[in-house]
Design a protein around this motif. Structure first.
Motif: not given
Length: 590
Positions: A242-267
């Motif tokens: 259905g419609e978008a929920n009140g969930v958004s990505v604030g940013s993607i963390e810059e990490k030492m490794g596992i760069h291919g996985n999207s480690t997110c700040v979630m709002n």
């Protein structure tokens, strides 16, 4: 670019020669004949080596990117994820009722090792979903299961776990995310979560977040935490997006490794969520997911070690450097290969003996999970609960160490990104931190798990080791049994030290908790190597079509017993030194 080949032969040895899974009375194990598991492993291995491995470096180099609120995964990930879904790999050990294949957990563990060795960052997308499905399966209502699970099992929708907040990590009682009740029984979820693996991406049409939050008016601290299902897009009654929920990505963390996985700040801004399980019992529901995740993270330590070791062996055999001290072994060449040198052999044997022992330990533990889930064996559940912090903490610590050792084989080339060895080390490093940092695992082991059910499960482990040693006291097993006896005595002595000192001086126990976790880990691997030695001795005695394999297994077992297992003596000494030296300095003197 590093390569990867599925270690199918060794996995088959563990599954069938060591664990004899097809002869087990656990439901579904009777179908796991060697021919069947070999076919599954071969197919998974082909996908791992031909599709996932080439994308590992791509994901490391490109990472994920956030553009206009949309998270994009690295080149090739989306196509590979489609292959993963089409092959039914995402639901391998999940219920057929919801579209899974219904195989036992041990099969999923073995296949998971292959995928994680090939590309840890990629495999986490489905791995996190598997954990979320497990939590919904145990704690969800029938309506929630019917609505969410079919598309999560297929990974048309993926899942996450949302615990950590900017101001609190392990101490979840400090969380501020709120869940305000709505009139229709749903909740408005508001707050921010960080370090959310696979938090958002372009490979699924919806992301189903499991979010810890507090309902106003509930108990203080951790007792007031509840768990909620919060989809990225609301789900209609017919299961459509259905419609978008009140969930958004604030940013993607810059990490030492596992760069291919999207480690997110979630709002979460008054996002619509649905209570999962009982009110104020969120940690009970989340631990269903976290315990599975912790075993999976322990597997990641093994998986990265295996991939790094394979490449280190290739390099050690190919790279010409110096001459063997006993005389040239490659007289027609300008130098001998690295593998002739004793210190290189020591390094590789450290890796090999850990990897093969860890694999046996991990798969044995997976069989305990199956025994608990599929036949209601409460003793097996208790034993694997005891082992969970050991699996997570010890396997990731030693797995990371193995990747560093593999990198060392390459010398200067190991430090150059072109050769790819640093990625194994960088990717393995996170496994020591997430799903409960290893120091917390050690505290959990000593502070909670040893005393669980009156100490019943740790005593059962001691009896298991004692029984094995008593049953195998012949001369042919002396090289394996005698070191195991000594290690077991060290483990019991450490436990006795905690009993005698822990109540009057808790710091004495907690100061030694990390050493105890490793002492326990070494002893567990010692038991596994003892069991494997017994199996391989019997195979040679009875006549095997592959004597070299079993002779190699015995040589590796002897190495572990002689060079690794004696570490228990050092760890015991550290534990028995107590807390005085650890706690001697005032905080301002650091």
């Amino acid at each position: 670019m590093p390569s990867y080949t599925a270690p199918t032969k060794d996995i088959q040895y563990v599954l069938h020669d060591l664990l004899n899974i097809s002869g087990s009375d656990i439901s579904g194990y009777g179908d796991l004949e060697p021919e069947f598991t070999e076919a599954v492993l071969d197919a998974a291995g082909q996908l791992a080596s031909e599709v996932l491995t080439p994308l590992n470096a791509v994901g490391d180099k490109e990472g994920c990117r956030l553009e206009n609120g949309v998270v994009y995964t690295p080149t090739g990930f989306k196509g590979a994820f489609e292959q993963m879904k089409e092959g039914g790999w995402t639901g391998l050990d999940l219920p057929e009722q919801y579209g899974g294949q219904g195989m036992p957990y041990i099969v999923g563990t073995a296949v998971g090792e292959l995928f994680s060795s090939a590309n840890q960052a990629f495999t986490m997308y489905q791995g996190l979903t598997h954990g979320a499905v497990s939590a919904i399966l145990v704690h969800g209502t029938d309506a929630q299961k019917d609505l969410f699970m079919p598309k999560m099992v297929s990974c048309e929708w993926t899942g996450t776990m949302n615990l950590t907040e900017p101001h609190c990590g392990t101490d979840l009682g400090l969380m501020r995310t709120k869940a305000e009740p709505n009139d229709d029984g749903s909740y408005k979820i508001s707050g921010q979560k960080i370090f959310i693996s696979a938090g958002d991406h372009d490979m699924a049409e919806n992301v189903i977040h499991l979010v810890l939050a507090k309902i106003p008016g509930g108990p203080e601290g951790i007792k007031g935490v509840s768990l909620f299902i919060v989809p990225k897009y609301k789900v209609n009654a017919d299961g459509s997006v259905g419609e978008a929920n009140g969930v958004s990505v604030g940013s993607i963390e810059e990490k030492m490794g596992i760069h291919g996985n999207s480690t997110c700040v979630m709002n979460y801004d008054e996002a619509e969520g649905y209570l999962l399980g009982d009110m104020h019992k969120g940690m009970r529901a989340m631990f269903t997911m976290m315990n599975e995740a912790r075993l999976g993270v322990g597997m990641q330590g093994l998986a990265q070690a295996e991939a790094a070791y394979q490449n280190a062996v290739i390099y050690a055999k190919d790279r010409l450097q110096g001459r063997a001290v006993t005389g040239a072994e490659n007289p027609d060449g300008p130098a001998d290969p690295l593998i002739v040198h004793p210190d290189i052999r020591r390094n590789l044997m450290d890796q090999k003996s850990f990897i093969e022992g860890a694999r046996a330990f991990l798969y044995w533990s997976a069989s305990l999970i199956d025994a608990g889930h599929l036949k209601g064996d409460k003793d097996a559940e208790g034993l694997v609960s005891l082992m969970t912090p050991v699996l997570k903490g010890f396997l990731t610590d030693k797995g990371y160490e193995a990747t560093v050792n593999a990198q060392q084989i390459y010398g200067g080339h190991g430090y150059i990104e072109e050769w790819g060895m640093s990625q194994f080390t960088r990717d393995a490093r996170i496994a020591m931190i997430y799903e409960g940092a290893n120091g917390v695992q050690a505290l959990d082991l000593v502070g909670r798990k040893l005393a669980q059910d009156g100490g019943k499960h740790v005593m059962a482990f001691f009896e298991m080791v004692k029984g094995f040693c008593k049953e195998n006291n012949g001369e042919d097993m002396a090289d394996f049994v005698e070191p195991l006896k000594l290690a077991s005595k060290d483990l019991q002595a450490a436990g006795m030290f905690f009993m005698q000192n822990g109540m009057k001086n808790p710091n004495a126990a907690l100061s030694g908790s990390y050493d105890f976790m490793h002492l326990f880990g070494y002893t567990c691997l010692g038991l596994m190597w003892g069991r494997m030695a017994k199996v391989s001795l019997a195979a040679l005695e009875n006549g095997t079509d592959d004597p070299v394999f079993h002779e190699t297994k015995l040589a590796t077992a002897r190495y572990f017993m002689a060079r690794q297992l004696p570490m228990t003596m050092t760890l015991l000494k550290r534990i028995e030194s107590g807390a005085d030296t650890v706690m001697a300095l005032d905080a301002e003197n650091f």
